[in-house]
Design an enzyme around this catalytic site. Structure first.
Site, PDB file in Angstrom:
ATOM      1  N   HIS A 181       0.806  -1.218   0.000  1.00 46.05           N
ATOM      2  CA  HIS A 181       0.000   0.000   0.000  1.00 46.05           C
ATOM      3  C   HIS A 181       0.841   1.271   0.000  1.00 46.05           C
ATOM      4  CE1 HIS A 181      -3.455  -2.501   0.785  1.00 46.05           C
ATOM      5  NE2 HIS A 181      -2.950  -2.933   1.929  1.00 46.05           N
ATOM      6  N   HIS A 221      -7.880  -4.206  -0.845  1.00 42.93           N
ATOM      7  CA  HIS A 221      -7.288  -5.529  -1.058  1.00 42.93           C
ATOM      8  C   HIS A 221      -8.056  -6.271  -2.137  1.00 42.93           C
ATOM      9  CE1 HIS A 221      -6.676  -4.406   3.174  1.00 42.93           C
ATOM     10  NE2 HIS A 221      -5.449  -4.730   2.904  1.00 42.93           N
TER      11      HIS A 221
END
Ligand SMILES: Nc1ncnc2c1ncn2[C@@H]1O[C@H](COP(=O)(O)OP(=O)(O)O)[C@@H](O)[C@H]1O
Ligand SMILES: Nc1ncnc2c1ncn2[C@@H]1O[C@H](COP(=O)(O)OP(=O)(O)O)[C@@H](O)[C@H]1O
Ligand SMILES: [Mg+2]
Ligand SMILES: [Mg+2]
Ligand SMILES: [Mg+2]
Ligand SMILES: [Mg+2]
Lengths: 331, 207, 331, 207
Positions: free
Chosen positions: A58, A218
């Site tokens: 991320h 995700h």
């Protein structure tokens, strides 16, 4: 799998090794474990310490916000996976400057359980820990307590980090993080999946002309799969959904973040920002600061998220306060 | 009577089963979560296999053996399920603390402790469509069978059968906790990966 | 075409409109044309002005480096297309602070011709213009004069911009830009094409397991199409090719840039950086500064480039000098 | 004798041809450049069509009409080819400055001026595999035919034929300037998009 990597098993440790080498002036690690990232000058004595953590994949979230004026440490997990309780404890020990530690992290099952374990262990070592969960993703659940945490966490890091840097007490820093988060909402959308290196195939499939509104970072399915809409419509719908949850009216002051998920070029993000800016301005809402770029990504996922942060005077001043990390510099 | 030698073998079988399940669990998790359950479980499985490498002596403390296995499992697999299973191992360890031998009622208490540990750590309830929907009935069936004096083999079969029924009964439900809960109604009609894992693990442990 | 946009025809003006709205404190535009981006405080009187320009689709290149300590203005073309000579002239007029203007831009046919026209027109208005072409892409031609300009231009902007900010004369600023560029080399590689919005399909095709070494930032074919190699090998080959062209030895000091082309996640860039760092360090070369991230992109192309910048004392000091633009902040 | 009325019609035909060529030029340019030649030329084409919208009177200055067309073309298409064609228009305008009528020799001088302009602006030579490989022989053939007193139609046919031959003769060559030069030997055996454009434009202008 079109990725620039060596053995997928070493993806995270090699990434961390490279990152620590590139930013040795600003970052170091604790307990001999590169997953335990801390400020090079940790612990900062007499300052409330801030820690976060979560899965890799991320960047800049999470470790990218470790630095002066923001976070003191970050436990880094494997791709999309929580770090272990032990690693979080290691970070906590190393950054503790005698005034306690605030954990600020996203509301994900694995992370919560491990951070809870770490907090229990830290308290056995007489380190006072406060936990503030980020739950800014408006569409992830009707119940605000069950929502997941996404890009909005960056604003919480920024304000709580500034408060701590200014000498705020443990209570005060925790309160700022909570107040900021009470005024932060995010919604995202995706056009393509990403690939977890060790899995080797896309996290989901989606048609060549489809988008998913409300997609999670995700690859968690969102609220609707539909045909790709123009940027203006996407911007309008995200803004509308957010404002239904976070009432804003003429005279309010906000910070706006248009965040790219990885593969979406900044050019497209500015096209989205443009519409958001025009709509807010037309409603008499003042944009105090605009952040357009990649702040919380999902590897090479295409898509974007919009975050709205309603400001009061103190939050605005904390947002304006200088910060310097390898991924975020504000002067 | 079971000693740490049996426990070691059981953990090893569990570890191997977790490796075997890799692709299947990834697929199931991809359908309603983030698709990494097989990945994390195979890492946990590798850790168990490595952990059970060294020989043990029949007189070793079973509790300590299980607790340390839990720590190793959490380090290797700090995901939701990894943390829950690590908690289960640690709670079983706590329950068996100091014991070198376990009889059938002690085994039942271990499984109950594991179930309670997972409930406390994850704060989920029966019907939330998680591993608990298979594990709670399985644990209850096992304890009941042992209490009724059934032979261990038979009690184990009852346990696995209850887990299977729990797994299947959860299919129509909607996920209410964890990543899958964000998927909402689209989880209805799908197998919960955690319940599948539970059935497979209990089969491996009791085979 | 998986892009977040409205009418492809309005891609660039809408992007610019959004960007000017997001960064109104730092940027403005000249001649009523949003393609003519200038510093909000332009002209800075008594300072040599720096301008660049080129096609869109490369953010932060080019306009992202307009700001204090770097550039004064930038003419923005359509995607991958030169701005017109008229637009460049408009920028030149607006940023001229009485001490002349230095053009620094990439060596591309359309750009060179238009900037040459603009310089001729500016000189008719008594504005002295110097032109410094960026030709850092080592593999684009054996003849160094025919090479194209890529990510290395950012280092030239940085050093020349610092020199101008410190009060350097037109000769001095031009000389610094030239000296910097004589010591800058870049090589790139790509894994996927990108899509020009108005064309609507990928700039080239490439196999699922292939990469192209030496690929240009507009999708120009490179020096070899081959099967995807591990990150370490990619890093080694790019570094070797660069060092054959820019001799570096033990005791030398360099800045390193590992630049993502758009879709490649920062995680992968750090894995590449790691190998470059280890190889240079093993050879006794000191890394003065490392830049890892997206500095010059090609929309959503996957891939990366490596830039090496050999420093002397003055160039190192200029590189260290503070700068602040919407895309680049150094303190 | 040609007036601005004919020039306007010719520019309009050229503009329409540029629109038609969009996909073909994009494809040719993608094979050895950046694939945008059709895009920029169609923008230039639109600009020419818009430019030739208003009526003209037969007595208008042809030179001014061409120069202003060049500026409009550069604004709409500031790419390599766009800038070269804009330069060509401006140089033709300079050559025809003040003229209201053009005879055949004057037309030949216009085409020579355009060719020289493109050479000076782009600094390429014959054999570099650019538009010049078609344009230089075409211009020479036209001038020669006019000088030999051939009728205009025949001279035009000779010009187009020379452009075609130049285009085809350039196929085996390696691009030596512009984006295509970075592609190196892979350009050998491929049509240069600029030469194709040249042939098509000359056909459109003389039809
Ligand atoms: N709070 C909870 N309590 C018990 N089981 C849970 C809980 N949350 C999720 N699970 C189980 O965990 C499984 C997913 O595990 P895992 O893939 O490790 O999650 P994540 O990827 O979110 O970390 C689900 O199928 C479900 O059975
Ligand atoms: N210096 C030059 N002089 C003349 N023609 C050139 C030159 N460079 C390129 N060309 C021609 O221009 C064509 C490409 O034009 P264009 O697509 O506009 O270029 P770019 O995309 O690089 O701006 C080539 O096919 C070639 O015929
Ligand atoms: Mg997970
Ligand atoms: Mg999962
Ligand atoms: Mg072009
Ligand atoms: Mg082209």
């Amino acid at each position: 799998m079109k990725k620039i990597l060596n053995d997928p098993k070493n993806f995270v440790p090699e990434m961390l090794d490279g990152l620590l080498k590139a930013h040795a002036d600003q970052l170091s690690y604790a307990g001999g474990d590169v997953h335990c990232i801390v400020r090079a000058d940790a612990p900062v004595q007499g300052k409330v310490a801030l820690a976060t953590g979560g899965g890799s994949g991320h960047l800049p979230v999470f470790l990218g916000y470790v630095g002066k004026g923001m976070l003191d440490g970050c436990a880094v997990g494997d791709v999309f996976q929580s770090p272990s309780a032990e690693q979080m404890l290691e970070v906590t020990r190393r950054i503790h400057g005698g005034k306690g530690v605030v954990y600020i992290y996203g509301n994900y099952g694995g992370d919560v359980m491990n951070f809870d374990m770490a907090a229990e262990m830290a308290s056995m070592e007489d380190i006072e820990v406060r936990t503030v969960l980020v739950k800014d993703d408006v569409v992830s659940n009707k119940d605000p307590e069950k929502r997941r945490g996404v890009a909005g966490m960056v604003f919480a890091f920024k304000c709580a980090g500034a408060k701590a840097d200014q000498g705020g007490s443990l209570d005060e820093v925790e309160a700022i993080a909570r107040r900021a988060l009470a005024n932060i909402r995010t919604m995202g959308m995706a056009l393509t999946p990403c690939i977890v290196p060790q899995v080797g195939k896309p996290t989901f499939t989606i048609g060549e002309d489809e988008m998913e509104m409300g997609m999670g970072i995700h690859g968690e399915p969102g609220i609707s799969r539909e045909s790709l809409k123009p940027a203006n419509e996407i911007a309008e719908r995200m803004l509308k959904t957010i404002r239904e949850d976070l009432p804003t009216a003429s005279g309010d002051r906000v910070a706006v973040m248009v965040n790219g998920l990885g593969a979406t070029p900044p050019e497209e993000l500015y096209i989205v920002y443009r519409r958001v800016h025009d709509l807010l301005t037309a409603d008499g809402i003042k944009i105090h600061r605009a952040y357009v770029g990649e702040f919380a990504t999902s590897m090479e996922m295409a898509g974007c998220s919009l975050t709205l942060f309603k400001l009061d005077d103190e939050l605005a001043a904390l947002l304006d306060y200088p910060a310097r990390t390898p991924f975020f510099v504000q002067v | 009577m079971f000693t740490v030698v049996h426990v070691r073998e059981a953990l090893r079988r569990a570890g191997e089963k977790l490796l075997d399940l890799r692709d299947r669990l990834n697929e199931l998790d991809a359908a309603m979560g983030d698709g990494d359950l097989g990945l994390s479980m195979s890492k946990g499985g590798e850790a168990l296999i490595e952990y059970t490498e060294p020989e043990v002596s029949p007189g070793d403390d079973i509790g300590k053996y299980l607790s340390t296995a839990g720590i190793a499992f959490n380090r290797a697999a700090p995901s939701t399920m990894g943390t829950l299973l690590a908690t289960a191992l640690m709670r079983m360890g706590k329950e068996a603390k100091g014991a070198t031998h376990l009889d059938a009622p002690a085994l039942a208490r271990l499984i109950e402790a594991a179930t309670t540990g997972i409930q406390e750590r994850g704060k989920a309830k029966l019907g939330d469509k998680t591993i608990l929907d298979a594990l709670i009935p399985a644990s209850q069936a096992f304890s009941a069978a042992i209490q009724q004096g059934q032979p261990l083999q038979q009690a184990a079969r009852a346990m696995v059968e209850a887990a299977r029924q729990g797994r299947d009964a959860a299919i129509p439900l909607r996920s209410n906790v964890g990543r899958a809960s964000w998927v909402g109604e689209r989880t209805e009609g799908k197998l919960d990966p955690g319940t599948v894992l539970c059935v497979e693990l209990l089969e491996a442990l009791t085979s």
